[in-house]
Design an enzyme around this catalytic site. Structure first.
Site, short mmCIF file in Angstrom:
data_model
loop_
_atom_site.label_atom_id
_atom_site.label_comp_id
_atom_site.label_asym_id
_atom_site.label_seq_id
_atom_site.Cartn_x
_atom_site.Cartn_y
_atom_site.Cartn_z
N ARG A 146 0.86 -1.18 0.00
CA ARG A 146 0.00 0.00 0.00
C ARG A 146 0.90 1.23 0.00
O ARG A 146 2.03 1.19 0.49
CB ARG A 146 -0.90 0.01 1.24
CG ARG A 146 -1.80 -1.20 1.37
CD ARG A 146 -2.55 -1.16 2.70
NE ARG A 146 -3.45 -2.30 2.86
CZ ARG A 146 -3.10 -3.46 3.44
NH1 ARG A 146 -1.87 -3.60 3.92
NH2 ARG A 146 -3.97 -4.44 3.55
N LYS A 170 -1.65 -2.72 8.06
CA LYS A 170 -2.76 -2.25 8.90
C LYS A 170 -2.69 -2.92 10.27
O LYS A 170 -2.38 -4.12 10.38
CB LYS A 170 -4.09 -2.57 8.22
CG LYS A 170 -4.36 -1.75 6.97
CD LYS A 170 -5.72 -2.07 6.39
CE LYS A 170 -6.03 -1.18 5.19
NZ LYS A 170 -7.35 -1.48 4.61
N HIS A 241 -2.66 2.90 -5.83
CA HIS A 241 -3.27 1.59 -5.57
C HIS A 241 -3.35 0.75 -6.84
O HIS A 241 -3.45 -0.48 -6.75
CB HIS A 241 -4.66 1.78 -4.97
CG HIS A 241 -4.97 0.79 -3.89
ND1 HIS A 241 -4.25 0.70 -2.72
CD2 HIS A 241 -5.92 -0.18 -3.81
CE1 HIS A 241 -4.76 -0.27 -1.96
NE2 HIS A 241 -5.77 -0.82 -2.60
N ARG A 244 -0.65 -1.72 -6.98
CA ARG A 244 -0.93 -2.85 -6.08
C ARG A 244 -1.89 -3.83 -6.74
O ARG A 244 -1.67 -5.04 -6.69
CB ARG A 244 -1.50 -2.30 -4.78
CG ARG A 244 -1.89 -3.35 -3.74
CD ARG A 244 -2.20 -2.62 -2.42
NE ARG A 244 -3.00 -3.40 -1.49
CZ ARG A 244 -2.50 -4.24 -0.59
NH1 ARG A 244 -1.18 -4.43 -0.53
NH2 ARG A 244 -3.28 -4.89 0.25
N HIS A 267 -3.70 -9.20 3.31
CA HIS A 267 -5.15 -9.27 3.50
C HIS A 267 -5.46 -10.23 4.66
O HIS A 267 -4.93 -11.34 4.71
CB HIS A 267 -5.86 -9.78 2.25
CG HIS A 267 -5.91 -8.78 1.15
ND1 HIS A 267 -6.15 -9.12 -0.17
CD2 HIS A 267 -5.76 -7.42 1.16
CE1 HIS A 267 -6.14 -8.02 -0.92
NE2 HIS A 267 -5.91 -6.99 -0.13
N TYR A 276 -9.44 -10.39 -7.23
CA TYR A 276 -8.50 -10.47 -8.35
C TYR A 276 -8.79 -11.68 -9.24
O TYR A 276 -8.44 -11.66 -10.42
CB TYR A 276 -7.07 -10.49 -7.83
CG TYR A 276 -6.73 -9.22 -7.10
CD1 TYR A 276 -6.56 -8.02 -7.80
CD2 TYR A 276 -6.63 -9.18 -5.72
CE1 TYR A 276 -6.30 -6.84 -7.14
CE2 TYR A 276 -6.35 -8.00 -5.04
CZ TYR A 276 -6.20 -6.84 -5.77
OH TYR A 276 -5.94 -5.66 -5.10
#
Length: 295
Positions: A146, A170, A241, A244, A267, A276
């Site tokens: 990110r 995150k 993004h 990514r 994730h 995806y």
């Protein structure tokens, strides 16, 4: 509250790559929400509870807003609270128990390999800024990080001799991501020939620096991307993004396991990564319709 909304809108624009129309709609919705909380004397979001949000939604219904507009308001509020909680600006996400339509299920734009190469080859590496930009772009595409993870990298996070970078995602969750030879070469040149020239008085531990010697921001990197997208004459809407998205899509197209891609992207849930696979299916359908004699 206004400062939180501004920071959140920057996040949506730069990291999520939402369209201008969507951003404007979310901004209106959140400002309406902020005004409602202000009238209730709630200047601290930590005081907000589920009934407060339900009352706000009932107010929208009483104002004769249509169902889709009310749903969009709820989506904006939920994503806003989720973001603030992930950034530790709120202790808990009170919206997590409120049901809402699925979020962000539109397929993201993806660059093909030719377009990626055109962007990566655009920086003028005879200049210190070009060396920096080349290193940052190569690293982002090589790792799928990110943009916030990229600009927050420290020198101590690099382990080029072992071929990986340490990344804090995150919730301060750490992951180790391999770095390919192209990115390693670009980073090494930047460290040797350009980064020392960006340093001002005092040492900075940040990997990517601005001309003022300060750590690069998300906004700065977004401007970098826009500049080289123009240079490469790419007409698609490209955000940080997008690299990514392209990283993940290209890995899957070349046979990577979905679980591995999930780990590389950081994730938590495999369902987030599965978007995806939908991109690949859409691409197959487009190719079939374009080339089959009887589509």
């Amino acid at each position: 509250m206004e400062e939180f909304i501004k920071e959140f809108m920057d996040y949506l624009s730069i990291e999520r790559g939402l369209s201008r129309n969507t951003l404007e709609a979310y901004s209106r919705d959140l400002n309406k929400y902020a005004e409602y909380l202000k009238k209730k004397g709630m200047n601290n979001l930590d005081r907000v509870r589920r009934p407060d949000i339900q009352d706000f939604m009932m107010g929208l219904k009483d104002a004769k807003l249509n169902a889709s507009s009310i749903a969009r308001n709820l989506v904006a509020i939920k994503i806003f609270h989720r973001y603030l909680t992930s950034q530790r600006l709120l202790k808990e996400d009170v919206t997590s128990v409120i049901e809402t339509p699925k979020l962000w299920k539109t397929l993201p734009d993806v660059l093909d390999m030719k377009e990626v190469v055109a962007i990566l080859e655009s920086p003028n590496t005879r200049l210190k800024q070009g060396l920096r930009d080349k290193a940052a772009l190569e690293l982002m595409y090589a790792t799928g990080m990110r943009v916030s993870e990229l600009v927050n990298l420290k020198l101590i996070d690099l382990h080029m001799d072992m071929g990986f970078v340490r990344c804090l995602g995150k919730g301060q969750k750490e992951r180790i991501i391999p770095v390919g030879s192209k990115a390693k070469e670009a980073i090494q040149k930047y460290l040797e020939k350009a980064r020392p020239k960006f340093l001002k008085k005092g040492e900075s531990g940040a990997l990517f620096l601005t001309r003022l010697g300060k750590p690069m921001s998300r906004q700065t990197f977004w401007m970098v991307i826009k500049h080289y997208v123009r240079d490469a004459r790419i007409k698609k809407r490209v955000t940080p993004h997008t690299l990514r998205h392209s990283f993940a899509t290209h890995l899957l197209q070349n046979g990577a396991d979905l679980r591995i891609v999930q780990e590389l992207l950081g994730h938590v849930n495999i369902s987030t990564t599965q978007i995806y696979t939908h991109i690949n299916k859409e691409r197959l359908k487009q190719i079939h319709q374009k080339f089959h004699p009887r589509p």
